[in-house]
Design an enzyme around this catalytic site. Sequence first.
Site, PDB file in Angstrom:
ATOM      1  N   TYR A 129      26.379  45.310 -32.621  1.00 12.76           N
ATOM      2  CA  TYR A 129      26.843  46.704 -32.975  1.00 12.76           C
ATOM      3  C   TYR A 129      26.210  47.611 -33.857  1.00 12.76           C
ATOM      4  O   TYR A 129      26.073  47.132 -35.183  1.00 12.76           O
ATOM      5  CB  TYR A 129      28.099  46.604 -33.025  1.00 12.76           C
ATOM      6  CG  TYR A 129      29.055  47.933 -33.248  1.00 12.76           C
ATOM      7  CD1 TYR A 129      28.479  49.267 -32.759  1.00 12.76           C
ATOM      8  CD2 TYR A 129      30.524  48.122 -33.618  1.00 12.76           C
ATOM      9  CE1 TYR A 129      29.341  50.409 -32.723  1.00 12.76           C
ATOM     10  CE2 TYR A 129      30.817  49.367 -33.865  1.00 12.76           C
ATOM     11  CZ  TYR A 129      30.657  50.676 -33.318  1.00 12.76           C
ATOM     12  OH  TYR A 129      31.073  51.765 -33.345  1.00 12.76           O
ATOM     13  N   LYS A 138      25.099  47.439 -28.485  1.00 15.58           N
ATOM     14  CA  LYS A 138      26.147  48.345 -28.381  1.00 15.58           C
ATOM     15  C   LYS A 138      25.369  49.470 -29.409  1.00 15.58           C
ATOM     16  O   LYS A 138      25.557  49.485 -30.547  1.00 15.58           O
ATOM     17  CB  LYS A 138      27.419  48.414 -28.883  1.00 15.58           C
ATOM     18  CG  LYS A 138      28.266  49.561 -28.903  1.00 15.58           C
ATOM     19  CD  LYS A 138      29.856  49.369 -29.411  1.00 15.58           C
ATOM     20  CE  LYS A 138      30.616  50.615 -29.575  1.00 15.58           C
ATOM     21  NZ  LYS A 138      31.864  50.366 -30.298  1.00 15.58           N
TER      22      LYS A 138
END
Length: 301
Positions: free
Chosen positions: A138, A167
């Site tokens: 992330y 992400k």
Amino acid sequence: MHETCLWHGVVPAITTPFDAAGGVDHEFLARHANWLVEAGCTGIVPLGSLGEGATLAFDEKLAIVRTLVATLGTRAPVIAGIAALSTAEAVRLARECERLGARGLMVLPPYVYSSDWREMGAHLRAVIAATALPVLLYNNPLAYRTDFTPEQVAELASEFPQVAAIKESSGDLRRLAALRALIGDRLQLMVGIDDALVEGVAMGACGWIAGVVNAFPTESVRLFELARTGGSAAAMDLYAWLLPLLRMDTVPKFVQLIKLMQERVGQGSARVRAPRLELDAAERAAALRVIDAAIATRPPR
């Protein structure tokens, strides 16, 4: 090796519901997760920033994962957000989430401390190596003040086969092209900013870790599928309707705003955990003008 099936479609970063006493409302959490999956969402990510993970105690995090795994069974994977103040706690959390049945991990940088790649890389490596679960990295430098460059992401992907996806929430869509140029299709790309969904899919993203989906799952799933199958032209009308809501995912009080959306559509309450406070009267009125306008012009479902 990673499970490609984890990293596609609309995957809600699920909010954490609180009861009137301030505890986690597990009964509503289970109903909410079921509602999202029944609307076509392909997985659930708890314990992230939208889930107010930084305010949850360690045992509360485990209890949330336990509830979601029991609720969803084999219908949709639980992909646990892993973040903590210390590397040791993040490693322990990753191992416990694997034991409880999570099928993947979303690995964040540590809370509070932001430093250079030597230290951040060591933290990520320790967490990734702690389990055999597939990992979604992330990257959100605006929120965490730590930026994982495409080169650093490629370094981790080459070192750890279980690093399966990223992400990307830097707000710079050029990052997706840079990752493709460095490592081809080695990683699955996931959009992490709600109001960049159509653009991200156009750049090759195969999934969306979404926020506003917590209140509008049917429309979010439909938007993703239109963008995936028909491109921006097919998605643009629905995107234009949803964009005022999606933009609420990218401001400091995004948790309060998305929970207010949920309350307005009868799927949760606006309760948040301090230091967050519910929106004041002026903020709430301004937000409701946008939310209610969207509800009033909601496309047929």
